[in-house]
Design a protein around this motif. Structure first.
Motif, PDB file in Angstrom:
ATOM      1  N   VAL A 221       0.841  -1.216   0.000  1.00  0.00           N
ATOM      2  CA  VAL A 221       0.000   0.000   0.000  1.00  0.00           C
ATOM      3  C   VAL A 221       0.875   1.265   0.000  1.00  0.00           C
ATOM      4  O   VAL A 221       0.836   2.084   0.911  1.00  0.00           O
ATOM      5  N   GLU A 222       1.637   1.368  -1.065  1.00  0.00           N
ATOM      6  CA  GLU A 222       2.603   2.469  -1.164  1.00  0.00           C
ATOM      7  C   GLU A 222       1.960   3.841  -1.032  1.00  0.00           C
ATOM      8  O   GLU A 222       2.586   4.779  -0.507  1.00  0.00           O
ATOM      9  N   HIS A 223       0.718   4.003  -1.510  1.00  0.00           N
ATOM     10  CA  HIS A 223       0.060   5.308  -1.410  1.00  0.00           C
ATOM     11  C   HIS A 223      -0.132   5.725   0.039  1.00  0.00           C
ATOM     12  O   HIS A 223       0.007   6.905   0.384  1.00  0.00           O
ATOM     13  N   VAL A 224      -0.425   4.747   0.903  1.00  0.00           N
ATOM     14  CA  VAL A 224      -0.575   5.043   2.331  1.00  0.00           C
ATOM     15  C   VAL A 224       0.794   5.223   2.982  1.00  0.00           C
ATOM     16  O   VAL A 224       1.001   6.108   3.822  1.00  0.00           O
ATOM     17  N   GLU A 225       1.742   4.379   2.572  1.00  0.00           N
ATOM     18  CA  GLU A 225       3.105   4.468   3.100  1.00  0.00           C
ATOM     19  C   GLU A 225       3.713   5.840   2.823  1.00  0.00           C
ATOM     20  O   GLU A 225       4.394   6.412   3.672  1.00  0.00           O
ATOM     21  N   PHE A 226       3.422   6.375   1.631  1.00  0.00           N
ATOM     22  CA  PHE A 226       3.969   7.680   1.268  1.00  0.00           C
ATOM     23  C   PHE A 226       3.120   8.836   1.798  1.00  0.00           C
ATOM     24  O   PHE A 226       3.650   9.773   2.388  1.00  0.00           O
ATOM     25  N   CYS A 227       1.808   8.785   1.560  1.00  0.00           N
ATOM     26  CA  CYS A 227       0.954   9.971   1.709  1.00  0.00           C
ATOM     27  C   CYS A 227      -0.171   9.806   2.720  1.00  0.00           C
ATOM     28  O   CYS A 227      -1.077  10.652   2.773  1.00  0.00           O
ATOM     29  N   GLY A 228      -0.160   8.754   3.489  1.00  0.00           N
ATOM     30  CA  GLY A 228      -1.168   8.588   4.538  1.00  0.00           C
ATOM     31  C   GLY A 228      -0.933   9.545   5.697  1.00  0.00           C
ATOM     32  O   GLY A 228       0.048  10.303   5.721  1.00  0.00           O
ATOM     33  N   ARG A 229      -1.820   9.474   6.690  1.00  0.00           N
ATOM     34  CA  ARG A 229      -1.723  10.414   7.823  1.00  0.00           C
ATOM     35  C   ARG A 229      -0.402  10.284   8.575  1.00  0.00           C
ATOM     36  O   ARG A 229       0.091  11.252   9.130  1.00  0.00           O
ATOM     37  N   ASP A 230       0.137   9.104   8.629  1.00  0.00           N
ATOM     38  CA  ASP A 230       1.445   8.907   9.264  1.00  0.00           C
ATOM     39  C   ASP A 230       2.488   8.504   8.235  1.00  0.00           C
ATOM     40  O   ASP A 230       3.459   7.811   8.540  1.00  0.00           O
ATOM     41  N   GLY A 231       2.292   8.952   7.008  1.00  0.00           N
ATOM     42  CA  GLY A 231       3.161   8.541   5.920  1.00  0.00           C
ATOM     43  C   GLY A 231       4.499   9.263   5.903  1.00  0.00           C
ATOM     44  O   GLY A 231       4.748  10.201   6.665  1.00  0.00           O
ATOM     45  N   TRP A 232       5.344   8.822   4.979  1.00  0.00           N
ATOM     46  CA  TRP A 232       6.710   9.348   4.886  1.00  0.00           C
ATOM     47  C   TRP A 232       6.745  10.774   4.364  1.00  0.00           C
ATOM     48  O   TRP A 232       7.550  11.595   4.821  1.00  0.00           O
ATOM     49  N   ALA A 233       5.876  11.105   3.427  1.00  0.00           N
ATOM     50  CA  ALA A 233       5.985  12.378   2.716  1.00  0.00           C
ATOM     51  C   ALA A 233       5.473  13.557   3.539  1.00  0.00           C
ATOM     52  O   ALA A 233       4.422  13.476   4.186  1.00  0.00           O
ATOM     53  N   ASP A 234       6.216  14.650   3.479  1.00  0.00           N
ATOM     54  CA  ASP A 234       5.741  15.926   4.023  1.00  0.00           C
ATOM     55  C   ASP A 234       4.922  16.691   2.994  1.00  0.00           C
ATOM     56  O   ASP A 234       4.134  17.571   3.349  1.00  0.00           O
ATOM     57  N   VAL A 235       5.127  16.362   1.712  1.00  0.00           N
ATOM     58  CA  VAL A 235       4.426  17.052   0.630  1.00  0.00           C
ATOM     59  C   VAL A 235       4.411  16.134  -0.585  1.00  0.00           C
ATOM     60  O   VAL A 235       5.367  15.390  -0.825  1.00  0.00           O
ATOM     61  N   LEU A 236       3.311  16.167  -1.324  1.00  0.00           N
ATOM     62  CA  LEU A 236       3.226  15.471  -2.611  1.00  0.00           C
ATOM     63  C   LEU A 236       3.343  16.511  -3.702  1.00  0.00           C
ATOM     64  O   LEU A 236       2.533  17.438  -3.782  1.00  0.00           O
ATOM     65  N   LEU A 237       4.332  16.346  -4.562  1.00  0.00           N
ATOM     66  CA  LEU A 237       4.542  17.234  -5.698  1.00  0.00           C
ATOM     67  C   LEU A 237       4.236  16.459  -6.970  1.00  0.00           C
ATOM     68  O   LEU A 237       4.932  15.499  -7.294  1.00  0.00           O
TER      69      LEU A 237
END
Length: 388
Positions: free
Chosen positions: A69-85
């Protein structure tokens, strides 16, 4: 100090030919301090190989959503990303973002980020007729209404070309960082002015304008609406008022302040002297004497017209030690009632690194670093002034 120090950027790449620009974009994001992980749509992988972005980001590239579930891993509430560009964003991708259609890794990350409250930045790229399609414009406005930052494309040769790397990086920094200057209008002067001697010759100085532009960028990143007054090109982070002479700059600053400015940062190296210009080219090969007249001080003129406006001054001197520099700066500070003065030696003109003193009535603190760091320091000191 860089604009994206410590920031994790998920870079969503969709199937525009502008995807070829993302290798250098990833490098620039990293140069500005970010960690980058790329997510690619299937169409994007047909334009640029994932290995290119793996090399550019130094991270594995997501090309499909799997059981991780990479989308959650990256952009979920506790995900890795600070921002999606999302850069580049095609008309297809923007439309899907507006409708919450999740059929590529990029659009699935976008829906997840928007639902999780992760900041999203979108840099569109497409043919101009597609950008002008009413449905695409509606989709852009809808996505903007969700506080998504759009980096406007460059309209050239019938194409809505992806924005410059500088514009995208600064918009990303603005989206992910605190915006203590949001709702504020800051006027910044930058660079040299020039005084006409005749139609082909001028009196000018060695100022490059890098410091003023760094201040303008930093104020933009901190959330301000910025007017940049300089003898230079348009920039993506500010409204530019183009000027040539000291009189031009003073008039433009007064106009900008009258429109409702909250502060002025006077970083330009404004001509101290002017001359009555000849209407025709002066003949060469002979001695010439010019009668120089002192130009009015811009900050004095603005202070007289706007007694309560916070003004930041810059003072450039040659020779002397820090005590001498601070003493000279305080004379200007007191004469014009400035918020503070940024003082430095002329030896830093045109250089990458700088050393300055931030001079106030009862203190003089040192800054050492690059022009980007100096700009951010000025913006943060200005925040303190405006809060007080």
């Amino acid at each position: 100090m860089s604009t994206l120090d410590g920031v994790n950027v998920a870079l969503g790449v969709s199937g525009s030919i502008a995807a070829v620009k993302t290798v250098e974009l990833a490098h620039e994001l990293r140069r500005q301090g970010a960690s980058v992980k790329a997510v690619m749509s299937g169409s994007a992988t047909g334009i640029i190989h994932p290995w290119s972005l793996q090399y550019a980001t130094d991270n594995d590239v997501v090309t499909e959503i799997t059981g991780r579930v990479e989308h959650v891993e990256f952009c979920g509430r506790d995900g890795w990303a600070d921002v999606l560009l999302v850069a580049p964003a095609t008309a297809n991708t923007v439309g899907k973002m507006a409708a919450a259609v999740d059929d590529t890794p990029v659009t699935t990350c976008a829906t997840t980020a928007l639902g999780a409250g992760v900041p999203v930045v979108v840099a569109p790229a497409m043919h101009e007729p597609m950008y002008d399609h009413p449905g695409v414009l509606d989709a852009i406005e809808r996505v903007k209404s969700w506080d998504v930052e759009f980096v406007d494309p460059r309209i050239e040769e019938g194409k809505a070309k992806i924005a410059t790397e500088e514009a995208i990086v600064l918009a990303t920094a603005r989206a992910v960082g605190e915006r203590p200057l949001a709702g504020r209008h800051v006027v910044v002067t930058s660079g040299a002015t020039s005084e006409r001697i005749d139609p082909v010759r001028t009196l000018t100085n060695r100022a490059s304008g890098r410091t003023g532009r760094a201040v303008a960028k930093a104020c933009y990143v901190r959330g301000a609406d910025v007017t940049l007054v300089h003898d230079g090109p348009d920039v993506p982070y500010a409204t530019v008022a183009g000027v040539e002479s000291a009189a031009d700059m003073t008039a433009s600053v007064l106009d900008a302040v009258e429109s409702g400015a909250d502060a002025l940062v006077s970083a330009a190296a404004i001509s101290d002297y002017t001359v009555d210009a000849s209407e025709s080219k002066l003949r060469s090969g002979r001695d010439l004497t010019l009668d120089l007249a002192a130009t009015p001080k811009l900050i004095d003129t603005v202070r007289e017209a706007h007694p309560d406006l916070p003004i930041v001054g810059f003072k450039l001197e040659t020779g002397g030690d820090d005590e001498d520099l601070a003493r000279v700066a305080r004379k200007t500070l007191e004469r014009v009632d400035l918020a503070f003065v940024v003082a430095n030696d002329a030896g830093v003109l045109g250089s990458d690194e700088t050393r300055t003193l931030f001079v106030r009535e009862d203190s003089a603190t040192e800054f050492r670093g690059d022009k980007t760091g100096l700009g951010l320091r000025v913006a943060d000191e200005l925040v303190t002034e405006l809060e007080e």
